[in-house]
Design a protein around this motif. Sequence first.
Motif, PDB file in Angstrom:
ATOM      1  N   ASN A 249      -2.082 -45.912  65.579  1.00 36.22           N
ATOM      2  CA  ASN A 249      -0.695 -46.085  66.020  1.00 36.22           C
ATOM      3  C   ASN A 249      -0.582 -46.393  67.511  1.00 36.22           C
ATOM      4  O   ASN A 249       0.526 -46.454  68.045  1.00 36.22           O
ATOM      5  N   GLY A 250      -1.722 -46.567  68.149  1.00 34.84           N
ATOM      6  CA  GLY A 250      -1.713 -46.936  69.558  1.00 34.84           C
ATOM      7  C   GLY A 250      -1.651 -45.773  70.522  1.00 34.84           C
ATOM      8  O   GLY A 250      -1.494 -45.975  71.727  1.00 34.84           O
ATOM      9  N   TYR A 251      -1.769 -44.552  70.023  1.00 35.76           N
ATOM     10  CA  TYR A 251      -1.734 -43.393  70.917  1.00 35.76           C
ATOM     11  C   TYR A 251      -3.096 -43.200  71.594  1.00 35.76           C
ATOM     12  O   TYR A 251      -4.137 -43.274  70.941  1.00 35.76           O
ATOM     13  N   SER A 252      -3.062 -42.953  72.880  1.00 37.30           N
ATOM     14  CA  SER A 252      -4.281 -42.671  73.644  1.00 37.30           C
ATOM     15  C   SER A 252      -4.371 -41.169  73.884  1.00 37.30           C
ATOM     16  O   SER A 252      -3.427 -40.420  73.607  1.00 37.30           O
ATOM     17  N   ALA A 253      -5.507 -40.749  74.422  1.00 39.58           N
ATOM     18  CA  ALA A 253      -5.707 -39.315  74.660  1.00 39.58           C
ATOM     19  C   ALA A 253      -4.680 -38.758  75.642  1.00 39.58           C
ATOM     20  O   ALA A 253      -4.185 -37.646  75.478  1.00 39.58           O
ATOM     21  N   VAL A 254      -4.346 -39.536  76.663  1.00 33.58           N
ATOM     22  CA  VAL A 254      -3.388 -39.037  77.649  1.00 33.58           C
ATOM     23  C   VAL A 254      -1.995 -38.896  77.022  1.00 33.58           C
ATOM     24  O   VAL A 254      -1.221 -38.003  77.384  1.00 33.58           O
ATOM     25  N   MET A 255      -1.663 -39.766  76.062  1.00 33.53           N
ATOM     26  CA  MET A 255      -0.402 -39.610  75.330  1.00 33.53           C
ATOM     27  C   MET A 255      -0.430 -38.353  74.467  1.00 33.53           C
ATOM     28  O   MET A 255       0.563 -37.617  74.381  1.00 33.53           O
ATOM     29  N   VAL A 256      -1.561 -38.123  73.818  1.00 32.39           N
ATOM     30  CA  VAL A 256      -1.718 -36.937  72.977  1.00 32.39           C
ATOM     31  C   VAL A 256      -1.559 -35.669  73.813  1.00 32.39           C
ATOM     32  O   VAL A 256      -0.930 -34.696  73.386  1.00 32.39           O
ATOM     33  N   ALA A 257      -2.114 -35.681  75.010  1.00 33.58           N
ATOM     34  CA  ALA A 257      -1.977 -34.528  75.907  1.00 33.58           C
ATOM     35  C   ALA A 257      -0.514 -34.269  76.241  1.00 33.58           C
ATOM     36  O   ALA A 257      -0.057 -33.117  76.256  1.00 33.58           O
ATOM     37  N   VAL A 258       0.236 -35.339  76.484  1.00 38.16           N
ATOM     38  CA  VAL A 258       1.665 -35.197  76.809  1.00 38.16           C
ATOM     39  C   VAL A 258       2.438 -34.665  75.611  1.00 38.16           C
ATOM     40  O   VAL A 258       3.233 -33.723  75.736  1.00 38.16           O
ATOM     41  N   ILE A 259       2.216 -35.256  74.442  1.00 36.98           N
ATOM     42  CA  ILE A 259       2.945 -34.852  73.235  1.00 36.98           C
ATOM     43  C   ILE A 259       2.725 -33.382  72.921  1.00 36.98           C
ATOM     44  O   ILE A 259       3.646 -32.673  72.500  1.00 36.98           O
ATOM     45  N   ASN A 260       1.508 -32.908  73.147  1.00 39.09           N
ATOM     46  CA  ASN A 260       1.184 -31.518  72.837  1.00 39.09           C
ATOM     47  C   ASN A 260       1.431 -30.572  74.005  1.00 39.09           C
ATOM     48  O   ASN A 260       1.192 -29.376  73.893  1.00 39.09           O
ATOM     49  N   GLY A 261       1.906 -31.124  75.138  1.00 36.55           N
ATOM     50  CA  GLY A 261       2.219 -30.279  76.287  1.00 36.55           C
ATOM     51  C   GLY A 261       1.008 -29.723  77.010  1.00 36.55           C
ATOM     52  O   GLY A 261       1.106 -28.688  77.683  1.00 36.55           O
ATOM     53  N   HIS A 262      -0.136 -30.416  76.909  1.00 38.22           N
ATOM     54  CA  HIS A 262      -1.370 -29.925  77.526  1.00 38.22           C
ATOM     55  C   HIS A 262      -1.475 -30.463  78.963  1.00 38.22           C
ATOM     56  O   HIS A 262      -2.049 -31.528  79.199  1.00 38.22           O
ATOM     57  N   VAL A 263      -0.938 -29.733  79.898  1.00 37.68           N
ATOM     58  CA  VAL A 263      -0.856 -30.202  81.285  1.00 37.68           C
ATOM     59  C   VAL A 263      -2.247 -30.316  81.914  1.00 37.68           C
ATOM     60  O   VAL A 263      -2.543 -31.291  82.610  1.00 37.68           O
ATOM     61  N   ASP A 264      -3.109 -29.322  81.690  1.00 31.68           N
ATOM     62  CA  ASP A 264      -4.440 -29.358  82.300  1.00 31.68           C
ATOM     63  C   ASP A 264      -5.267 -30.532  81.770  1.00 31.68           C
ATOM     64  O   ASP A 264      -5.969 -31.202  82.530  1.00 31.68           O
ATOM     65  N   ALA A 265      -5.180 -30.778  80.469  1.00 28.68           N
ATOM     66  CA  ALA A 265      -5.884 -31.927  79.889  1.00 28.68           C
ATOM     67  C   ALA A 265      -5.316 -33.225  80.439  1.00 28.68           C
ATOM     68  O   ALA A 265      -6.058 -34.169  80.738  1.00 28.68           O
ATOM     69  N   PHE A 266      -4.005 -33.277  80.591  1.00 29.06           N
ATOM     70  CA  PHE A 266      -3.344 -34.453  81.157  1.00 29.06           C
ATOM     71  C   PHE A 266      -3.843 -34.711  82.570  1.00 29.06           C
ATOM     72  O   PHE A 266      -4.185 -35.850  82.925  1.00 29.06           O
ATOM     73  N   ARG A 267      -3.917 -33.661  83.393  1.00 32.35           N
ATOM     74  CA  ARG A 267      -4.390 -33.803  84.778  1.00 32.35           C
ATOM     75  C   ARG A 267      -5.819 -34.348  84.802  1.00 32.35           C
ATOM     76  O   ARG A 267      -6.135 -35.265  85.563  1.00 32.35           O
ATOM     77  N   LEU A 268      -6.657 -33.779  83.974  1.00 31.37           N
ATOM     78  CA  LEU A 268      -8.058 -34.194  83.943  1.00 31.37           C
ATOM     79  C   LEU A 268      -8.186 -35.666  83.553  1.00 31.37           C
ATOM     80  O   LEU A 268      -8.940 -36.430  84.174  1.00 31.37           O
TER      81      LEU A 268
END
Length: 523
Positions: A249-268
Amino acid sequence: MKTLIKMLLFNQAGARTDTKVSLGAWSWDLTTGEEFRVGAGLAEPYSITWCAVEYFEETGSILNVLLQHVSPNIPHFGRTLIHHAILCANLKAIEILLNRGADPEFPIQGTGSRLIHLAARRGYYTVLNHLVNAGCNLDSKTEGGETALMICARYKHVDCLKLLARSGADFGLVNMANQCVQSIAGLVRWTLGLRQAILDVVRTGTVLYSSDTSIFSTLMFVTRINDVASLEKIVDQTGVIDLNEQDENGYSAVMVAVINGHVDAFRLLVFAGADVNLGNKYGDTAISLSKASVNCGDFEKVILEYALTKSTPNSCNITFYTLHRAASKGDYDTVEALTNGENNVNAPDSDGYTPLMLAARGGHGKICKLLISKGAICDIENARHETALMLARENGVGNDAERVLLDHMARGLVLGGDRVKKHCKGGKGCPHTKQLVMVEDNGLLRWGKSSRRNVVCKWAEVGPSVSFRWNRRKKADRDEPGLFRVVTTRNKEVHFVCEGGVEMAELWVRGIELVTREAIFGK
């Protein structure tokens, strides 16, 4: 008993090798391929070579002698000697058989299982490790389409699964029922066990292989469960992992981090170089998705931190949107920090708004002034034909943002100059066209070269004077739109008419008074 068996094997080794004896403890169903432990001497008769495998003499001399007279690949009830060696977990016998030419890919009749499948099903780690080192096909499939990795998940053999994962077994395959390793683990209620096994492998720095990232992706997997320690190991694999890989569906890991509210993963991910402006099939980006997140503020802080500390092509794109947010919220310090570099302050966001438009709409006059000083353009229009001035006036006429914008536009107008009509003799004469302009350094209003046409203004006003109206009382243009007048320091009154009507006349008056005041008192 063991001594008697050895004697029998030794005696038979010198005799016929096709003699069959009933010494085995294993039997199997030819239809299903399933094996059964029936007890010593209760299995179907088999040749003495098979006895030498099941009751292996530790030097291996008897088996070696027998293999001089018989091929290790002759099947017996759909299996060969090496299958029996694996069933008996006899590693030394396996080594001898492989050295003697045993086929490691010989399928078991009825199931299509290879050696690696049998070892995986039985959970024989040592045997499986030996087969892996011997070069067995890690991804060979049974007739049901299952790989050794799937079998390990089905039977919950964690150590065997880790071994295959470290060795490069493919997590992106499915069986005939369209089940992958993860779905099989879910069916047997081993989801948490599989998760921990995968994390244990990833934390060693191994990126699990997957031929189809839509079925399994190490990056997506650890991002979804928010295991930052594992994610750190993955992003360190420069050239091995694609941080911008996308699912079906075109979702990347950084999008997945945002959708799930994972701020630390997003930062990394962001600091590792993940593209936050990459779009999915629905037109969403990590940036746009973060706006709808309950952790929106935390994601913004990460983006700001990145924009302020990094200088890469990716950080430029991030900076634009961070700048827009800061301008919209009235965060002066952030706007100032983000505009100190070579960023394009006129870049529109995904909705077509420039930072100046957003600051104007929020009524943030101080930020509008800062952005203008950094090169922001006032008359840019978005797709809705809105300008910064129009957006500023949504908060009512006369607010701070409107004042800053009008001052800038007025100064630019009078310093740049324009063609206007000038009336002569207080309105008695015929108007003629002049180039009207102001000189910033001394505040002179100029429409010609002579001193009479270079004046210092005392004040300016929209509309005609009383005397002008009287002098042109018989003329239709006495109240012409765009008419304004200036009074010089020598009390001389001059009338001009600009194009654009009253609003443009007001801008001329504003600019004349502003530049005159600045020339006298300074900016």
